[in-house]
Design a protein around this motif. Structure first.
Motif, PDB file in Angstrom:
ATOM      1  N   THR A  19      -2.106   2.600   7.578  1.00 51.75           N
ATOM      2  CA  THR A  19      -1.833   4.011   7.290  1.00 51.75           C
ATOM      3  C   THR A  19      -0.704   4.144   6.276  1.00 51.75           C
ATOM      4  O   THR A  19      -0.775   4.963   5.354  1.00 51.75           O
ATOM      5  CB  THR A  19      -1.484   4.774   8.593  1.00 51.75           C
ATOM      6  N   ASP A  20       0.336   3.305   6.409  1.00 53.22           N
ATOM      7  CA  ASP A  20       1.425   3.309   5.427  1.00 53.22           C
ATOM      8  C   ASP A  20       0.885   2.987   4.033  1.00 53.22           C
ATOM      9  O   ASP A  20       1.262   3.627   3.050  1.00 53.22           O
ATOM     10  CB  ASP A  20       2.504   2.274   5.783  1.00 53.22           C
ATOM     11  N   GLN A  74      -2.210   3.367   2.969  1.00 53.01           N
ATOM     12  CA  GLN A  74      -3.033   4.497   2.526  1.00 53.01           C
ATOM     13  C   GLN A  74      -2.170   5.580   1.890  1.00 53.01           C
ATOM     14  O   GLN A  74      -2.496   6.087   0.816  1.00 53.01           O
ATOM     15  CB  GLN A  74      -3.771   5.117   3.722  1.00 53.01           C
ATOM     16  N   GLN A  75      -1.096   5.936   2.561  1.00 45.50           N
ATOM     17  CA  GLN A  75      -0.231   6.995   2.060  1.00 45.50           C
ATOM     18  C   GLN A  75       0.455   6.595   0.760  1.00 45.50           C
ATOM     19  O   GLN A  75       0.578   7.402  -0.154  1.00 45.50           O
ATOM     20  CB  GLN A  75       0.800   7.380   3.121  1.00 45.50           C
ATOM     21  N   THR A  79      -2.694   5.943  -1.959  1.00 41.15           N
ATOM     22  CA  THR A  79      -3.740   6.975  -2.031  1.00 41.15           C
ATOM     23  C   THR A  79      -5.148   6.383  -1.995  1.00 41.15           C
ATOM     24  O   THR A  79      -6.105   7.006  -2.447  1.00 41.15           O
ATOM     25  CB  THR A  79      -3.587   7.906  -3.264  1.00 41.15           C
TER      26      THR A  79
END
Length: 189
Positions: free
Chosen positions: A36-37, A39-40, A43
């Motif tokens: 998730t880190d 992904q953020q 992007t």
């Protein structure tokens, strides 16, 4: 393991993921970083991540492989490097003094094994080139590769540990002096 296809889109996504991981490594330790880190920070979606990589460590492995492949390409394209006895070592040192980030990242998480694996994997292409110029030892081929990998990687790790103060020319001089010392010494180790 990583599975990056040989197309521009897959490589662009993989590079974005690596850049995202690099950003996260400045904020957190590797073991605290999540997909998730990434992904953020990058992007890039979760599905895209898993299309190219099985695990987070695979991103660093892929980047390290890419750097070794890049260095190999530079060596083959540069006639000055190819025609000097110390050309490969100088190319190696020139490249890594400018692109040490991945080495530092792997060193910071105690994954020097990945650096060695990438070096050994990518050295086969260069050894094919040198094998045409001079016969290589067939019976102890693995030792031939291992000795060179250990010297190359060991020099870079000490250089990083000492704050990357020396230029590639200074490192070449240090290595040459050490090899001369070994040849003239009463002992090898």
């Amino acid at each position: 393991m990583y599975h990056i296809k040989e197309d521009k889109r897959a490589k662009t996504s993989a590079n974005m993921i690596y850049q995202g991981l690099s950003y996260c490594l400045k904020k957190k330790t590797f073991d605290k970083i999540t997909i998730t880190d990434i992904q953020q920070a990058s992007t890039v979606g979760r599905a895209t991540f898993y299309r190219g990589f099985d695990h987070l460590i695979d991103v660093l492995h892929w980047q390290c492989d890419c750097c070794f492949q890049d260095m190999t390409t530079i060596f083959f394209k540069n006639e000055v490097y190819k025609h000097k006895k110390e050309g490969l070592l100088l190319c190696f040192l020139d490249y890594w003094t400018e692109h040490s980030t991945i080495l530092e990242q792997l060193l910071s998480i105690n994954r020097v094994d990945i650096i060695y694996a990438c070096h050994q994997k990518n050295s086969l292409t260069i050894l094919d080139f040198f094998g045409k110029l001079q016969p290589l030892p067939n019976t102890s081929y693995e030792y031939f590769i291992t000795i060179r990998s250990s010297i190359f990687i060991g020099i870079l790790l000490v250089w990083i540990k000492h704050g990357k103060k020396e230029t590639s020319s200074q490192l070449l001089h240090i290595i040459s002096k050490q090899i001369d010392f070994i040849k003239d010494s009463y002992f090898y180790i």
